[in-house]
Design a protein around this motif. Structure first.
Motif, mmCIF file in Angstrom:
data_model
loop_
_atom_site.group_PDB
_atom_site.id
_atom_site.type_symbol
_atom_site.label_atom_id
_atom_site.label_comp_id
_atom_site.label_asym_id
_atom_site.label_seq_id
_atom_site.Cartn_x
_atom_site.Cartn_y
_atom_site.Cartn_z
ATOM 1 N N TYR A 35 0.838 -1.210 0.000
ATOM 2 C CA TYR A 35 0.000 0.000 0.000
ATOM 3 C C TYR A 35 0.870 1.256 0.000
ATOM 4 O O TYR A 35 0.552 2.249 -0.676
ATOM 5 C CB TYR A 35 -0.935 0.011 1.206
ATOM 6 C CG TYR A 35 -2.193 -0.808 1.026
ATOM 7 C CD1 TYR A 35 -3.076 -0.534 -0.022
ATOM 8 C CD2 TYR A 35 -2.524 -1.843 1.909
ATOM 9 C CE1 TYR A 35 -4.240 -1.280 -0.193
ATOM 10 C CE2 TYR A 35 -3.689 -2.589 1.744
ATOM 11 C CZ TYR A 35 -4.539 -2.304 0.689
ATOM 12 O OH TYR A 35 -5.693 -3.052 0.519
ATOM 13 N N LEU A 36 1.959 1.231 0.763
ATOM 14 C CA LEU A 36 2.862 2.377 0.813
ATOM 15 C C LEU A 36 3.534 2.599 -0.532
ATOM 16 O O LEU A 36 3.623 3.748 -1.008
ATOM 17 C CB LEU A 36 3.918 2.165 1.902
ATOM 18 C CG LEU A 36 4.971 3.270 2.047
ATOM 19 C CD1 LEU A 36 4.316 4.598 2.407
ATOM 20 C CD2 LEU A 36 6.007 2.881 3.097
ATOM 21 N N ALA A 81 0.916 -10.751 -9.228
ATOM 22 C CA ALA A 81 0.956 -9.375 -9.741
ATOM 23 C C ALA A 81 2.373 -8.821 -9.698
ATOM 24 O O ALA A 81 2.795 -8.085 -10.602
ATOM 25 C CB ALA A 81 0.016 -8.480 -8.941
ATOM 26 N N MET A 82 3.126 -9.167 -8.661
ATOM 27 C CA MET A 82 4.504 -8.706 -8.560
ATOM 28 C C MET A 82 5.391 -9.370 -9.613
ATOM 29 O O MET A 82 6.326 -8.758 -10.137
ATOM 30 C CB MET A 82 5.062 -8.994 -7.167
ATOM 31 C CG MET A 82 4.526 -8.084 -6.066
ATOM 32 S SD MET A 82 5.067 -6.354 -6.246
ATOM 33 C CE MET A 82 3.707 -5.632 -7.165
ATOM 34 N N PHE A 139 0.037 0.503 -9.996
ATOM 35 C CA PHE A 139 -1.127 -0.370 -10.198
ATOM 36 C C PHE A 139 -0.864 -1.775 -9.666
ATOM 37 O O PHE A 139 -1.699 -2.344 -8.948
ATOM 38 C CB PHE A 139 -1.467 -0.424 -11.685
ATOM 39 C CG PHE A 139 -2.466 -1.491 -12.043
ATOM 40 C CD1 PHE A 139 -3.814 -1.332 -11.736
ATOM 41 C CD2 PHE A 139 -2.059 -2.661 -12.676
ATOM 42 C CE1 PHE A 139 -4.745 -2.323 -12.062
ATOM 43 C CE2 PHE A 139 -2.974 -3.654 -12.996
ATOM 44 C CZ PHE A 139 -4.324 -3.485 -12.689
ATOM 45 N N TYR A 140 0.285 -2.329 -9.989
ATOM 46 C CA TYR A 140 0.590 -3.687 -9.546
ATOM 47 C C TYR A 140 0.763 -3.768 -8.028
ATOM 48 O O TYR A 140 0.373 -4.762 -7.399
ATOM 49 C CB TYR A 140 1.851 -4.208 -10.242
ATOM 50 C CG TYR A 140 1.611 -4.644 -11.659
ATOM 51 C CD1 TYR A 140 0.718 -5.677 -11.951
ATOM 52 C CD2 TYR A 140 2.271 -4.030 -12.729
ATOM 53 C CE1 TYR A 140 0.495 -6.081 -13.255
ATOM 54 C CE2 TYR A 140 2.055 -4.430 -14.039
ATOM 55 C CZ TYR A 140 1.155 -5.463 -14.301
ATOM 56 O OH TYR A 140 0.927 -5.862 -15.596
ATOM 57 N N PHE A 141 1.322 -2.725 -7.426
ATOM 58 C CA PHE A 141 1.429 -2.717 -5.962
ATOM 59 C C PHE A 141 0.040 -2.681 -5.325
ATOM 60 O O PHE A 141 -0.209 -3.360 -4.321
ATOM 61 C CB PHE A 141 2.249 -1.517 -5.492
ATOM 62 C CG PHE A 141 3.724 -1.725 -5.571
ATOM 63 C CD1 PHE A 141 4.345 -2.758 -4.882
ATOM 64 C CD2 PHE A 141 4.526 -0.878 -6.346
ATOM 65 C CE1 PHE A 141 5.707 -2.967 -4.956
ATOM 66 C CE2 PHE A 141 5.896 -1.075 -6.427
ATOM 67 C CZ PHE A 141 6.489 -2.112 -5.733
ATOM 68 N N ALA A 149 -1.613 -5.552 -2.899
ATOM 69 C CA ALA A 149 -2.078 -5.206 -1.555
ATOM 70 C C ALA A 149 -3.534 -5.618 -1.362
ATOM 71 O O ALA A 149 -3.900 -6.191 -0.322
ATOM 72 C CB ALA A 149 -1.923 -3.701 -1.323
ATOM 73 N N ILE A 150 -4.368 -5.328 -2.348
ATOM 74 C CA ILE A 150 -5.791 -5.693 -2.257
ATOM 75 C C ILE A 150 -5.950 -7.197 -2.237
ATOM 76 O O ILE A 150 -6.761 -7.735 -1.466
ATOM 77 C CB ILE A 150 -6.571 -5.072 -3.427
ATOM 78 C CG1 ILE A 150 -6.619 -3.542 -3.284
ATOM 79 C CG2 ILE A 150 -7.986 -5.644 -3.497
ATOM 80 C CD1 ILE A 150 -7.258 -2.839 -4.461
ATOM 81 N N TRP A 151 -5.167 -7.900 -3.059
ATOM 82 C CA TRP A 151 -5.262 -9.359 -3.118
ATOM 83 C C TRP A 151 -4.919 -9.982 -1.766
ATOM 84 O O TRP A 151 -5.601 -10.902 -1.301
ATOM 85 C CB TRP A 151 -4.329 -9.893 -4.197
ATOM 86 C CG TRP A 151 -4.654 -11.281 -4.673
ATOM 87 C CD1 TRP A 151 -4.184 -12.458 -4.173
ATOM 88 C CD2 TRP A 151 -5.542 -11.636 -5.741
ATOM 89 N NE1 TRP A 151 -4.706 -13.523 -4.850
ATOM 90 C CE2 TRP A 151 -5.549 -13.042 -5.829
ATOM 91 C CE3 TRP A 151 -6.321 -10.897 -6.630
ATOM 92 C CZ2 TRP A 151 -6.312 -13.728 -6.779
ATOM 93 C CZ3 TRP A 151 -7.074 -11.581 -7.574
ATOM 94 C CH2 TRP A 151 -7.066 -12.968 -7.643
ATOM 95 N N LEU A 152 -3.874 -9.467 -1.132
ATOM 96 C CA LEU A 152 -3.502 -9.963 0.197
ATOM 97 C C LEU A 152 -4.578 -9.629 1.217
ATOM 98 O O LEU A 152 -4.894 -10.447 2.093
ATOM 99 C CB LEU A 152 -2.170 -9.354 0.632
ATOM 100 C CG LEU A 152 -0.902 -9.890 -0.032
ATOM 101 C CD1 LEU A 152 0.299 -9.051 0.364
ATOM 102 C CD2 LEU A 152 -0.672 -11.355 0.321
ATOM 103 N N SER A 153 -5.157 -8.428 1.135
ATOM 104 C CA SER A 153 -6.200 -8.018 2.078
ATOM 105 C C SER A 153 -7.435 -8.889 1.952
ATOM 106 O O SER A 153 -8.029 -9.305 2.952
ATOM 107 C CB SER A 153 -6.578 -6.540 1.830
ATOM 108 O OG SER A 153 -5.480 -5.694 2.064
#
Length: 201
Positions: free
Chosen positions: A28-29, A139-140, A178-180, A184-188
């Motif tokens: 997210y950061l 995504a990474m 975008f990929y970050f 982050a959303i996928w992990l959340s």
């Protein structure tokens, strides 16, 4: 004795949870900083060469700092060789860009291109290594691969006659943001699902 065994069995799980929580915060950061950089690149920096110059040096410098902090939070630099290398490469790139700014934007774009190829490959390696422990790294991996391809395009473009500015580099940073965010959303979402499953059971 039994309590010690229970503590030991809980430790890896606790470490995994801690690592997962940090990774979400980290992604997210990275998204927030990259998005802010892109916004500034298309507004303030576009009409202010001094601001653009500072931002062009700051971007790889920030990447170096981010990789350093992330590696320290996830086992140390010794256990995260790809991030250690990314840290070193990004520092060298920031210095190279500062020097290239005294020559031409074509030289700056060439430096960015080489950096994008190398750092993208190292990011891909880092994501592949983390897949086993944290998941949601596809995504990474895509980001690393796309970074490498964008770097090759930058190098080719730098050899042309087109007028180059910070706006040519901003889309690269935008895709990174975008990929970050996706990661982050996928992990959340994954964490929310696991908590929901535990609550039901």
């Amino acid at each position: 004795m039994l309590e010690q065994m229970n503590d030991q069995s809980r430790a890896p799980s606790s470490n995994a949870l801690s690592s997962g929580a940090w990774l979400k915060t980290y992604y997210y950061l990275r998204f927030a900083v990259s998005a802010a950089w892109v916004a500034a690149a298309f507004t303030v920096a576009k009409s202010s060469p001094p601001v653009a110059a500072i931002m062009l040096v700051a971007y790889p410098a920030w990447d170096a700092l981010a990789n350093y902090v992330d590696a320290r939070r996830t086992g140390g630099l010794g256990r995260n060789t790809s991030q250690l290398l990314n840290f070193v490469v990004s520092i060298i790139t920031a210095i190279a860009i500062a020097i290239a700014l005294g020559h031409s934007m074509n030289a700056v774009l060439s430096a960015y291109g080489v950096w994008a190829v190398v750092s993208g490959a190292l990011q891909l390696v880092t994501a592949a290594r983390r897949w086993k422990t944290n998941g949601a790294q596809w995504a990474m991996i895509l980001s690393g691969a796309q970074s490498a391809l964008a770097g090759l395009f930058f190098v080719k473009m730098a050899g042309g006659t087109e007028i180059i500015g910070i706006a040519n580099i901003a889309p690269y940073a935008a895709f990174g943001a975008f990929y970050f965010l996706v990661s982050a959303i996928w992990l959340s979402v994954g964490d929310a699902r696991r908590k929901s499953t535990r609550a039901v059971s």
